[in-house]
Design an enzyme around this catalytic site. Structure first.
Site, PDB file in Angstrom:
ATOM      1  N   GLY A 105      -3.206   1.792  -1.535  1.00  0.00           N
ATOM      2  CA  GLY A 105      -3.348   0.420  -0.986  1.00  0.00           C
ATOM      3  C   GLY A 105      -3.387   0.374   0.643  1.00  0.00           C
ATOM      4  O   GLY A 105      -3.383  -0.526   1.336  1.00  0.00           O
ATOM      5  N   LYS A 106      -3.834   1.478   1.117  1.00  0.00           N
ATOM      6  CA  LYS A 106      -4.037   1.673   2.698  1.00  0.00           C
ATOM      7  C   LYS A 106      -5.072   0.675   3.058  1.00  0.00           C
ATOM      8  O   LYS A 106      -5.113   0.226   4.040  1.00  0.00           O
ATOM      9  CB  LYS A 106      -4.451   3.339   2.924  1.00  0.00           C
ATOM     10  CG  LYS A 106      -3.492   4.202   2.259  1.00  0.00           C
ATOM     11  CD  LYS A 106      -3.587   5.638   2.741  1.00  0.00           C
ATOM     12  CE  LYS A 106      -5.084   6.245   1.889  1.00  0.00           C
ATOM     13  NZ  LYS A 106      -4.939   6.226   0.672  1.00  0.00           N
TER      14      LYS A 106
ATOM     15  N   GLU B 152     -10.640   6.641   7.498  1.00  0.00           N
ATOM     16  CA  GLU B 152     -10.903   7.963   7.185  1.00  0.00           C
ATOM     17  C   GLU B 152     -12.234   8.070   8.149  1.00  0.00           C
ATOM     18  O   GLU B 152     -13.423   8.621   7.950  1.00  0.00           O
ATOM     19  CB  GLU B 152     -11.626   8.034   5.836  1.00  0.00           C
ATOM     20  CG  GLU B 152     -10.448   8.182   4.784  1.00  0.00           C
ATOM     21  CD  GLU B 152      -9.875   9.345   4.620  1.00  0.00           C
ATOM     22  OE1 GLU B 152     -10.009  10.150   5.482  1.00  0.00           O
ATOM     23  OE2 GLU B 152      -8.764   9.379   3.633  1.00  0.00           O
TER      24      GLU B 152
ATOM     25  N   GLY C 119      -1.100   8.541   2.371  1.00  0.00           N
ATOM     26  CA  GLY C 119      -0.514   8.104   0.893  1.00  0.00           C
ATOM     27  C   GLY C 119      -1.758   8.440  -0.009  1.00  0.00           C
ATOM     28  O   GLY C 119      -2.984   8.558   0.294  1.00  0.00           O
ATOM     29  N   PRO C 120      -1.344   8.514  -1.052  1.00  0.00           N
ATOM     30  CA  PRO C 120      -2.374   8.868  -2.329  1.00  0.00           C
ATOM     31  C   PRO C 120      -3.338   7.832  -2.329  1.00  0.00           C
ATOM     32  O   PRO C 120      -3.610   6.791  -1.949  1.00  0.00           O
ATOM     33  CB  PRO C 120      -1.585   9.011  -3.416  1.00  0.00           C
ATOM     34  CG  PRO C 120      -0.275   8.972  -3.092  1.00  0.00           C
ATOM     35  CD  PRO C 120      -0.079   8.357  -1.788  1.00  0.00           C
ATOM     36  N   SER C 121      -4.565   8.268  -2.789  1.00  0.00           N
ATOM     37  CA  SER C 121      -5.693   7.537  -3.032  1.00  0.00           C
ATOM     38  C   SER C 121      -5.347   6.195  -4.148  1.00  0.00           C
ATOM     39  O   SER C 121      -4.755   6.464  -5.237  1.00  0.00           O
ATOM     40  CB  SER C 121      -6.906   8.377  -3.727  1.00  0.00           C
ATOM     41  OG  SER C 121      -8.005   7.298  -3.983  1.00  0.00           O
ATOM     42  N   GLY C 122      -5.698   5.228  -3.692  1.00  0.00           N
ATOM     43  CA  GLY C 122      -5.326   4.049  -4.380  1.00  0.00           C
ATOM     44  C   GLY C 122      -3.771   3.236  -4.079  1.00  0.00           C
ATOM     45  O   GLY C 122      -3.721   2.516  -4.855  1.00  0.00           O
TER      46      GLY C 122
HETATM   47  N1  LIG Z   1     -11.807  -5.887  -4.168  1.00  0.00           N
HETATM   48  C1  LIG Z   1     -10.949  -5.360  -5.114  1.00  0.00           C
HETATM   49  N2  LIG Z   1     -10.707  -5.924  -6.171  1.00  0.00           N
HETATM   50  C2  LIG Z   1      -9.668  -5.236  -7.077  1.00  0.00           C
HETATM   51  N3  LIG Z   1      -9.195  -4.329  -6.824  1.00  0.00           N
HETATM   52  C3  LIG Z   1      -9.222  -3.585  -5.602  1.00  0.00           C
HETATM   53  C4  LIG Z   1     -10.270  -4.085  -4.781  1.00  0.00           C
HETATM   54  N4  LIG Z   1     -10.015  -3.179  -3.764  1.00  0.00           N
HETATM   55  C5  LIG Z   1      -9.345  -2.414  -4.084  1.00  0.00           C
HETATM   56  N5  LIG Z   1      -8.601  -2.493  -5.131  1.00  0.00           N
HETATM   57  C6  LIG Z   1      -7.667  -1.868  -5.966  1.00  0.00           C
HETATM   58  O1  LIG Z   1      -6.339  -1.901  -5.169  1.00  0.00           O
HETATM   59  C7  LIG Z   1      -5.816  -0.470  -5.051  1.00  0.00           C
HETATM   60  C8  LIG Z   1      -5.788  -0.111  -3.811  1.00  0.00           C
HETATM   61  O2  LIG Z   1      -6.992   0.255  -3.298  1.00  0.00           O
HETATM   62  P1  LIG Z   1      -6.953   0.585  -1.667  1.00  0.00           P
HETATM   63  O3  LIG Z   1      -8.490   0.581  -1.401  1.00  0.00           O
HETATM   64  O4  LIG Z   1      -6.388  -0.058  -0.647  1.00  0.00           O
HETATM   65  O5  LIG Z   1      -6.724   2.131  -1.841  1.00  0.00           O
HETATM   66  P2  LIG Z   1      -6.558   3.112  -0.522  1.00  0.00           P
HETATM   67  O6  LIG Z   1      -5.286   3.675  -0.458  1.00  0.00           O
HETATM   68  O7  LIG Z   1      -7.373   2.885   0.628  1.00  0.00           O
HETATM   69  O8  LIG Z   1      -7.327   4.310  -1.508  1.00  0.00           O
HETATM   70  P3  LIG Z   1      -8.282   5.415  -0.935  1.00  0.00           P
HETATM   71  O9  LIG Z   1      -7.608   6.576  -0.268  1.00  0.00           O
HETATM   72  O10 LIG Z   1      -8.972   5.966  -2.128  1.00  0.00           O
HETATM   73  O11 LIG Z   1      -9.300   4.735  -0.064  1.00  0.00           O
HETATM   74  C9  LIG Z   1      -6.587   0.199  -5.976  1.00  0.00           C
HETATM   75  O12 LIG Z   1      -5.987   0.704  -7.044  1.00  0.00           O
HETATM   76  C10 LIG Z   1      -7.958  -0.244  -6.067  1.00  0.00           C
HETATM   77  O13 LIG Z   1      -8.526  -0.160  -7.322  1.00  0.00           O
END
Ligand SMILES: Nc1ncnc2c1ncn2[C@@H]1O[C@H](COP(=O)(O)OP(=O)(O)OP(=O)(O)O)[C@@H](O)[C@H]1O
Ligand SMILES: [Mg+2]
Length: 583
Positions: free
Chosen positions: A379-380, A504, A374-377
């Site tokens: 929630g993965k 990753e 899924g796209p960055s951010g």
């Molecule tokens: N500790 C935190 N406190 C507040 N917000 C957070 C925290 N960790 C992540 N987020 C927010 O939650 C959302 C999901 O984050 P997450 O790290 O799960 O994304 P991801 O899918 O793993 O992205 P990526 O592919 O970039 O790693 C993002 O918008 C991020 O800004």
């Protein structure tokens, strides 16, 4: 707005005594020692109290042997006692200090991750270092001496009344004056102090951020801008400091006037009383000395007041730390092996106010490979955090079969996982220490080498002069991203956990290394429940199940082939990937 802010400030200043009492009873304070040191203080005060009585007689020529020897004895006893008191007091401060530090330490270690999200690391460091010191100094030195100072003050007042009540009364009227001025002054001084302190904190924080982003600053040539920002912060600090010095300067003349006028009163009125033969010269002198002591004691009260106020920030911060929830590991069930599927049932989650996951319904089959894309951010990584119970869902449940995971002993549960993360965390120490970190058994050198080999890390480790004993620097800063990841993989191999979380995991490796790692991973993944997050879609094609996440909700679930047919976003991601790796 401004007035409510003011009110808040006032309220915060009021809560201080409550915070203090709470703190006093939360830590295991060495009460026996506190009482002992208080008693020493009292004893020392008694000696000090007796001294002017004798000394004034000697000074005025009353030379009876018991008075001379008494004076000498008191001088010697006073010196010895104040040394003894100081020694035991320092000891007490050290004891209190260590009990607060261990309390803070314990709380920090057991606090949930949510707690750390709300606080900057620099703040946390202040808590453990300076806050603890402040509190232990205040509690350790002022608590025991407070009792003695009260005792001393009452003693002095009683003594001067035995000399002459009129003279005593004329001086005592100064006390409220002195106290009122100094209380107001203390508040004023405290505010100025706080302002300087805040400015200094801002400055420190600015500096630490600056130092961490030097490469960024150089890359984007923002030196001039940062220089200006730094100067502005310095100016703020300088101005706050100036204000504080001006306020400090005001105190001196006013207290000076108060004590001079009281001295003049004692001299003039006392002189008159001596002349009228109502008191003797030695009484007059004794009186004068006791009044000096009285001012000293009032000064101590005020100093305690100011110091306690100054430590208010520290007290509040530590009290807040004490009030937070802790992670409780003891729960209903134990678990040592994952034997059923993990089920997310309508899980929603937010970091604070910010919703991140909503209505997530997925099943993670035991013993199989699940990929999350899924796209960055989207929630993965958050799903990983929930799985490991770093956070609890706001609503919905995560179950193993029918049992909510929150029913399992927390340490048992987390022991099921081994992870290799996007930015694999390191501890400062050697490579060996990092590989065996979290492996709760003895590891032989052969095992270590085997794990490193499997993780394709052995070659670069051998390339270091100290091999496995190479020091990795603070948080692994002496290693490259790819090296850190391979060490994390070796750690996961050794940990031999049931569930593998790969975030990753191969992102920082070149394609050559990635191929080797992929092989190692394949062996590692056999018979384990694996959940992997990857942007590299070629990695996930063989997964038994792929979850497509978008904006915190599940966009599709299926195998690679199924999703290619049914899921728009997945197709797009694959397209993007193929075009980027082709180019
Ligand atoms: N500790 C935190 N406190 C507040 N917000 C957070 C925290 N960790 C992540 N987020 C927010 O939650 C959302 C999901 O984050 P997450 O790290 O799960 O994304 P991801 O899918 O793993 O992205 P990526 O592919 O970039 O790693 C993002 O918008 C991020 O800004
Ligand atoms: Mg992530």
């Amino acid at each position: 707005m401004a007035s409510s802010e003011k009110q808040l400030k006032k309220q915060a200043e009021k809560g201080i005594w409550k915070s203090y009492f709470r703190l006093m009873f939360k830590a295991k304070l060495p009460w026996g020692w506190i009482i002992f040191v208080s008693a020493l203080y009292m004893f020392s005060s008694t000696i000090t109290l007796a001294f002017p009585n004798f000394a004034s007689k000697v000074a005025t020529g009353v030379l009876k042997p018991y008075i001379i020897w008494g004076t000498v004895g008191l001088i010697v006893a006073d010196v010895i006692m104040s040394g003894v008191v100081r020694y035991f007091n320092k000891l007490l401060v050290a004891k209190i200090d260590v009990s607060y530090r261990s309390l803070i330490w314990e709380r920090l270690i057991k606090s949930p991750l949510r707690f750390f999200d709300q606080m900057k690391p620099t703040t946390m460091i202040t808590r453990i270092t300076t806050d603890a010191t402040k509190i232990s100094t205040v509690l350790g030195s002022y608590l025991p001496s407070l009792a003695a100072t009260i005792y001393g003050t009452i003693g002095v007042v009683a003594v001067i009344f035995t000399y002459d009540w009129r003279l005593a009364l004329s001086v005592i009227v100064y006390i409220p004056l002195y106290l009122i001025f100094n209380l107001f002054y203390g508040k004023w001084n405290y505010r100025a102090f706080k302002e300087t302190y805040n400015r200094l904190s801002t400055l420190t924080q600015f500096l630490s951020e600056l130092l961490m982003s030097v490469p960024l600053i150089k890359t984007f040539v923002t030196e001039k801008k940062e220089d200006e920002r730094g100067h502005k912060n310095l100016q703020y600090y300088y101005k706050a400091n100036m204000r504080r010095y001006i306020i400090m300067w005001v105190e001196n003349p006013i207290n000076g006037i108060l004590s001079i006028t009281s001295d003049i009163l004692v001299i003039l009125y006392g002189g008159y009383l001596v002349k009228a033969e109502i008191i003797t010269i030695s009484e007059w002198l004794g009186f004068f000395m006791y009044i000096g002591m009285l001012w000293g004691m009032l000064g101590s009260f005020l100093m305690m007041y100011v110091e306690i106020k100054k430590s208010q920030g520290a007290t509040d911060r530590i009290a807040a730390l004490m009030d937070g929830d802790l992670e409780v590991s003891e729960r209903n069930f134990s678990i040592s092996k994952l034997e059923d599927n993990i089920v997310f049932k309508d899980v929603a989650f937010s970091y604070g106010e910010k919703p991140v996951l909503g209505h997530v319904d997925v099943t993670i089959p035991v013993g199989k490979v699940t990929a999350i894309v899924g796209p960055s951010g989207s929630g993965k990584s958050t799903i990983f955090s929930l799985l490991q119970q770093f956070y609890q869902p706001n609503s919905g449940e995560i179950l193993v079969g029918k049992t909510p995971i929150s029913e399992y002993h927390l340490t048992d549960w987390r022991d099921l996982f081994a992870g290799v993360a996007q930015d694999s965390p390191m501890i400062s120490g050697t490579i060996r220490e990092n590989i065996v970190y979290g492996v709760n058994r003895d590891v032989t050198d052969a095992e270590l080498a085997e794990a490193a080999e499997k993780a394709n890390a052995l070659d670069f480790i051998k390339g270091f002069r100290d091999g496995f004993d190479t020091y990795v620097g603070e948080a692994g800063s002496n290693l490259s991203g790819g090296q850190r990841q391979r060490i994390a993989i070796a750690r996961a191999i050794l940990r031999n956990s049931d569930i593998l979380l790969l975030d990753e995991a191969t992102a920082s490796l070149d394609s050559q290394a990635e191929k080797f790692i992929q092989e190692a991973m394949d062996t590692l993944m056999q018979g384990r429940t694996t959940i992997m997050i990857s942007h590299d879609l070629s990695n996930v094609q063989d997964a038994d199940q792929i979850i497509v996440l978008n904006g915190g909700t599940v966009d599709g679930i299926g195998t690679h082939d199924e999703l290619l047919k049914t899921n728009e976003l997945y197709r797009l991601l694959v397209q993007l990937h193929t075009s980027s790796s082709a180019g």
